[in-house]
Write a protein that holds these residues in place. Structure first.
Motif, PDB file in Angstrom:
ATOM      1  N   THR A  11       0.845  -1.232   0.090  1.00  0.00           N
ATOM      2  CA  THR A  11       0.056   0.198  -0.180  1.00  0.00           C
ATOM      3  C   THR A  11       0.788   1.378   0.004  1.00  0.00           C
ATOM      4  OG1 THR A  11       0.037   0.137   2.356  1.00  0.00           O
ATOM      5  CG2 THR A  11      -1.672  -1.208   1.297  1.00  0.00           C
ATOM      6  N   PRO A  12       0.283   2.407  -0.532  1.00  0.00           N
ATOM      7  CA  PRO A  12       1.105   3.631  -0.242  1.00  0.00           C
ATOM      8  C   PRO A  12       1.465   3.914   1.190  1.00  0.00           C
ATOM      9  CG  PRO A  12      -0.867   4.155  -1.479  1.00  0.00           C
ATOM     10  CD  PRO A  12      -1.044   2.634  -0.991  1.00  0.00           C
ATOM     11  N   ALA A  13       0.675   3.444   2.313  1.00  0.00           N
ATOM     12  CA  ALA A  13       1.210   3.708   3.724  1.00  0.00           C
ATOM     13  C   ALA A  13       2.597   2.909   3.755  1.00  0.00           C
ATOM     14  CB  ALA A  13       0.272   3.241   4.498  1.00  0.00           C
ATOM     15  N   ASP A  14       2.746   1.416   3.063  1.00  0.00           N
ATOM     16  CA  ASP A  14       3.949   0.843   3.342  1.00  0.00           C
ATOM     17  C   ASP A  14       5.136   1.315   2.499  1.00  0.00           C
ATOM     18  OD1 ASP A  14       2.342  -1.338   4.605  1.00  0.00           O
ATOM     19  OD2 ASP A  14       1.886  -2.332   2.523  1.00  0.00           O
ATOM     20  N   ILE A  15       4.957   1.802   1.678  1.00  0.00           N
ATOM     21  CA  ILE A  15       5.958   2.624   0.693  1.00  0.00           C
ATOM     22  C   ILE A  15       6.428   3.897   1.563  1.00  0.00           C
ATOM     23  CG2 ILE A  15       6.624   3.745  -1.482  1.00  0.00           C
ATOM     24  CD1 ILE A  15       4.254   1.856  -2.767  1.00  0.00           C
ATOM     25  N   LEU A  16       5.605   4.546   2.304  1.00  0.00           N
ATOM     26  CA  LEU A  16       5.910   5.799   2.848  1.00  0.00           C
ATOM     27  C   LEU A  16       6.623   5.439   4.174  1.00  0.00           C
ATOM     28  CD1 LEU A  16       5.837   8.745   2.839  1.00  0.00           C
ATOM     29  CD2 LEU A  16       3.485   8.660   3.882  1.00  0.00           C
ATOM     30  N   ALA A  17       6.229   4.343   4.841  1.00  0.00           N
ATOM     31  CA  ALA A  17       6.821   4.003   5.960  1.00  0.00           C
ATOM     32  C   ALA A  17       8.170   3.495   5.703  1.00  0.00           C
ATOM     33  CB  ALA A  17       6.177   2.808   6.630  1.00  0.00           C
ATOM     34  N   HIS A  18       8.236   2.643   4.473  1.00  0.00           N
ATOM     35  CA  HIS A  18       9.767   2.246   4.366  1.00  0.00           C
ATOM     36  C   HIS A  18      10.468   3.394   3.549  1.00  0.00           C
ATOM     37  CE1 HIS A  18      12.716   0.681   1.101  1.00  0.00           C
ATOM     38  NE2 HIS A  18      12.623  -0.355   1.820  1.00  0.00           N
ATOM     39  N   ALA A  19      10.308   4.381   3.167  1.00  0.00           N
ATOM     40  CA  ALA A  19      10.912   5.503   2.575  1.00  0.00           C
ATOM     41  C   ALA A  19      11.378   6.313   3.971  1.00  0.00           C
ATOM     42  CB  ALA A  19      10.228   6.426   1.930  1.00  0.00           C
ATOM     43  N   GLN A  20      10.678   6.349   4.734  1.00  0.00           N
ATOM     44  CA  GLN A  20      10.996   6.959   6.403  1.00  0.00           C
ATOM     45  C   GLN A  20      12.197   6.012   7.062  1.00  0.00           C
ATOM     46  OE1 GLN A  20       7.233   7.163   8.210  1.00  0.00           O
ATOM     47  NE2 GLN A  20       6.547   8.799   6.960  1.00  0.00           N
ATOM     48  N   ASP A  21      11.780   4.903   6.905  1.00  0.00           N
ATOM     49  CA  ASP A  21      13.043   4.221   7.660  1.00  0.00           C
ATOM     50  C   ASP A  21      14.319   4.128   6.858  1.00  0.00           C
ATOM     51  OD1 ASP A  21      11.260   3.401   9.788  1.00  0.00           O
ATOM     52  OD2 ASP A  21      10.485   1.433   8.770  1.00  0.00           O
ATOM     53  N   TYR A  22      14.076   4.028   5.580  1.00  0.00           N
ATOM     54  CA  TYR A  22      15.267   3.909   4.598  1.00  0.00           C
ATOM     55  C   TYR A  22      16.039   5.542   4.840  1.00  0.00           C
ATOM     56  CZ  TYR A  22      18.281   3.328   0.647  1.00  0.00           C
ATOM     57  OH  TYR A  22      19.536   3.385  -0.197  1.00  0.00           O
TER      58      TYR A  22
END
Length: 204
Positions: A173-184
């Motif tokens: 989901t877009p939320a998953d991608i946003l969370a991943h971008a924040q961690d990365y």
């Protein structure tokens, strides 16, 4: 009378020899005393010079040791300060990411089609398995093998190119991608801060 004169001559001759012997003995004694005095003086001067040299070397070694300890102390202080600053930077990055994570539900579930319009649910967004696979590949994440792919997202990420499987929905989901971008992003910023800290330490 002649006998007395002979005796006196003999005695006089003996006294001359004795006088010569005494004179030579006196000379030898005087020379020995002078030699001993010179040797003792030279030895005393040599011992004093050696003691002064040892003292000088000891003072120099003490000074070098003190300077080395001071430099080491300064390096330890600088390293501790750099570590404190780095840890503080890590904490700040973590706080910033946490604030971003708290906003994820709001920015990935509803939207306004136009300014002033009522908020409505965001339409369903599909990320295909091929998109997820290539996204991971772009980040250097190895594709999961069929034996290790257990989760749905792992199986989706292992979809082979040019197959029907790569066009299936990945479940991301877009939320998953946003969370991943924040961690990365946090990981990258932490690494950059650590690298800059090391470079700053090497400069001084």
């Amino acid at each position: 009378m002649a006998m007395l004169e002979g005796l006196l001559k003999w005695l006089f001759g003996k006294w001359q020899v004795l006088a010569v012997i005494l004179y030579v003995a006196a000379l030898l004694a005087h020379g020995h005393a002078q030699w001993n005095g010179g040797y003792n003086q030279a030895k005393a001067e040599g011992d004093q010079a050696l003691a002064e040299l040892k003292l000088k070397h000891a003072e120099q070694a003490l000074q070098v040791t003190a300077e080395s300890q001071q430099q080491l102390l300064q390096q330890v202080i600088r390293a501790n300060q750099a570590e404190d600053l780095l840890l503080s930077t890590f904490d700040r990055h973590a706080e910033e990411v946490q604030l971003l994570k708290e906003r994820i539900p709001n920015v990935t579930t509803i939207y306004r089609p136009t300014p002033g319009a009522a908020a409505q649910p965001i339409p369903h967004c599909v990320f295909t398995a091929g998109w997820l696979r290539d996204y991971n590949a772009a980040l250097g994440v190895p594709a999961a093998s069929s034996t290790t792919a257990t989760s749905a997202s792992a199986k989706a990420a292992s979809a082979a190119p040019s197959t029907d499987a790569e066009l299936l929905e990945s479940g991301v989901t877009p939320a998953d991608i946003l969370a991943h971008a924040q961690d990365y992003g946090r990981w990258a910023r932490d690494n950059l801060a650590q690298l800059n800290s090391l470079l700053d330490l090497q400069k001084d």
